[in-house]
Design an enzyme around this catalytic site. Structure first.
Site, PDB file in Angstrom:
ATOM      1  N   ASN A 139      37.090  40.024  36.539  1.00 32.24           N
ATOM      2  CA  ASN A 139      38.407  39.986  35.900  1.00 32.24           C
ATOM      3  C   ASN A 139      38.346  39.101  34.653  1.00 32.24           C
ATOM      4  O   ASN A 139      37.651  38.076  34.620  1.00 32.24           O
ATOM      5  CB  ASN A 139      39.502  39.548  36.882  1.00 32.24           C
ATOM      6  CG  ASN A 139      39.253  38.237  37.567  1.00 32.24           C
ATOM      7  OD1 ASN A 139      38.111  37.838  37.789  1.00 32.24           O
ATOM      8  ND2 ASN A 139      40.309  37.546  37.931  1.00 32.24           N
ATOM      9  N   GLU A 185      41.016  37.405  32.051  1.00 31.75           N
ATOM     10  CA  GLU A 185      42.435  37.115  31.803  1.00 31.75           C
ATOM     11  C   GLU A 185      42.673  36.773  30.332  1.00 31.75           C
ATOM     12  O   GLU A 185      41.734  36.678  29.535  1.00 31.75           O
ATOM     13  CB  GLU A 185      42.877  35.965  32.726  1.00 31.75           C
ATOM     14  CG  GLU A 185      42.710  36.348  34.185  1.00 31.75           C
ATOM     15  CD  GLU A 185      43.247  35.329  35.166  1.00 31.75           C
ATOM     16  OE1 GLU A 185      43.503  34.173  34.763  1.00 31.75           O
ATOM     17  OE2 GLU A 185      43.407  35.698  36.342  1.00 31.75           O
ATOM     18  N   CYS A 205      41.359  43.865  35.206  1.00 34.02           N
ATOM     19  CA  CYS A 205      40.864  43.684  36.571  1.00 34.02           C
ATOM     20  C   CYS A 205      39.359  43.961  36.652  1.00 34.02           C
ATOM     21  O   CYS A 205      38.816  44.759  35.879  1.00 34.02           O
ATOM     22  CB  CYS A 205      41.564  44.639  37.535  1.00 34.02           C
ATOM     23  SG  CYS A 205      43.276  44.244  37.869  1.00 34.02           S
ATOM     24  N   GLU A 235      37.718  45.624  38.936  1.00 34.93           N
ATOM     25  CA  GLU A 235      37.395  46.999  39.321  1.00 34.93           C
ATOM     26  C   GLU A 235      37.345  47.916  38.103  1.00 34.93           C
ATOM     27  O   GLU A 235      36.428  48.707  37.930  1.00 34.93           O
ATOM     28  CB  GLU A 235      38.443  47.555  40.301  1.00 34.93           C
ATOM     29  CG  GLU A 235      38.522  46.832  41.622  1.00 34.93           C
ATOM     30  CD  GLU A 235      39.556  45.728  41.622  1.00 34.93           C
ATOM     31  OE1 GLU A 235      39.629  44.964  40.640  1.00 34.93           O
ATOM     32  OE2 GLU A 235      40.287  45.621  42.621  1.00 34.93           O
ATOM     33  N   CYS A 267      44.681  46.589  43.115  1.00 32.60           N
ATOM     34  CA  CYS A 267      46.046  46.813  42.626  1.00 32.60           C
ATOM     35  C   CYS A 267      46.294  48.304  42.375  1.00 32.60           C
ATOM     36  O   CYS A 267      45.364  49.115  42.335  1.00 32.60           O
ATOM     37  CB  CYS A 267      46.300  46.002  41.350  1.00 32.60           C
ATOM     38  SG  CYS A 267      45.600  46.733  39.866  1.00 32.60           S
ATOM     39  N   CYS A 286      44.423  49.939  39.368  1.00 33.21           N
ATOM     40  CA  CYS A 286      43.000  50.189  39.668  1.00 33.21           C
ATOM     41  C   CYS A 286      42.855  51.395  40.590  1.00 33.21           C
ATOM     42  O   CYS A 286      41.926  52.197  40.437  1.00 33.21           O
ATOM     43  CB  CYS A 286      42.349  48.960  40.306  1.00 33.21           C
ATOM     44  SG  CYS A 286      42.076  47.633  39.118  1.00 33.21           S
TER      45      CYS A 286
HETATM   46  N1  THU Z   1      42.693  41.128  40.032  1.00 35.00           N
HETATM   47  C1  THU Z   1      41.590  41.937  39.995  1.00 35.00           C
HETATM   48  O1  THU Z   1      40.643  41.682  39.230  1.00 35.00           O
HETATM   49  N2  THU Z   1      41.566  43.000  40.815  1.00 35.00           N
HETATM   50  C2  THU Z   1      42.559  43.349  41.681  1.00 35.00           C
HETATM   51  O2  THU Z   1      42.477  44.370  42.352  1.00 35.00           O
HETATM   52  C3  THU Z   1      43.721  42.483  41.837  1.00 35.00           C
HETATM   53  C4  THU Z   1      43.842  41.376  40.854  1.00 35.00           C
HETATM   54  C5  THU Z   1      42.725  39.941  39.171  1.00 35.00           C
HETATM   55  C6  THU Z   1      43.688  40.021  38.028  1.00 35.00           C
HETATM   56  C7  THU Z   1      43.954  38.541  37.759  1.00 35.00           C
HETATM   57  O3  THU Z   1      42.946  38.056  36.904  1.00 35.00           O
HETATM   58  C8  THU Z   1      43.800  37.881  39.107  1.00 35.00           C
HETATM   59  O4  THU Z   1      43.102  38.819  39.914  1.00 35.00           O
HETATM   60  C9  THU Z   1      45.094  37.501  39.770  1.00 35.00           C
HETATM   61  O5  THU Z   1      45.966  38.549  39.803  1.00 35.00           O
END
Ligand code: THU
Length: 141
Positions: free
Chosen positions: A47, A49, A58, A60, A93, A96
């Site tokens: 991930n 940000e 994300c 995935e 999520c 994804c």
């Molecule tokens: N996140 C992912 O990388 N994958 C997911 O399926 C759920 C959330 C990340 C996004 C963000 O950087 C952190 O998790 C918190 O939401």
């Protein structure tokens, strides 16, 4: 195809390595993902940000993007594994799930694991029973 526990162990170590590179200063929630193609090719993502939170990418979808850029074709990805440090598995999520649905093979699986033994798996039907598809038709009968 290799037995599932073997694939999981292999993908998990790749996903752990990716998670260690996560850029997540805002949530402090590290996520790594690894996806494997038909010839055993493995691609990873973490991930990423941003100060503008909504731009967060994300793990995935970053792994899937790397796989496509690396030459895998949509609809052929076999197993995608998500790893989060700690004792609880992360549920992918909705965004994804929609992307996975288009990129993963029909008989594929998505797996989530963490630092305890065991993992959760989903088939396509389980993680997205009613995907949005390109022809946008919907049979309401
Ligand atoms: N996140 C992912 O990388 N994958 C997911 O399926 C759920 C959330 C990340 C996004 C963000 O950087 C952190 O998790 C918190 O939401």
């Amino acid at each position: 195809m290799k037995p599932l526990p073997e694939i999981v162990a292999r993908l998990k170590s790749h996903a752990q390595n990716a998670a260690s590179k996560s850029y997540s200063p805002y949530s402090k929630f590290k996520v790594g993902a690894a996806v494997i193609g038909e010839k055993g090719e493995i691609f990873t993502g973490c991930n990423v940000e941003n100060a503008s939170y909504g731009l967060t990418q994300c793990a995935e979808r970053n792994a899937i993007g790397a796989a496509i850029a690396g030459g895998l074709h949509a609809g052929t990805l076999l197993t995608l594994l998500v790893y989060t440090p700690g004792e609880q598995v992360c549920s992918p999520c909705g965004a994804c799930r929609q992307v996975m649905h288009e990129m993963m093979a029909e008989e594929s699986q998505v797996i989530s694991c963490c630092d305890v033994d065991g993992y959760k798996t989903w088939t396509k039907k389980e993680y997205l029973p009613d995907p949005f598809v390109s022809d946008r038709t919907w049979n309401i009968a």
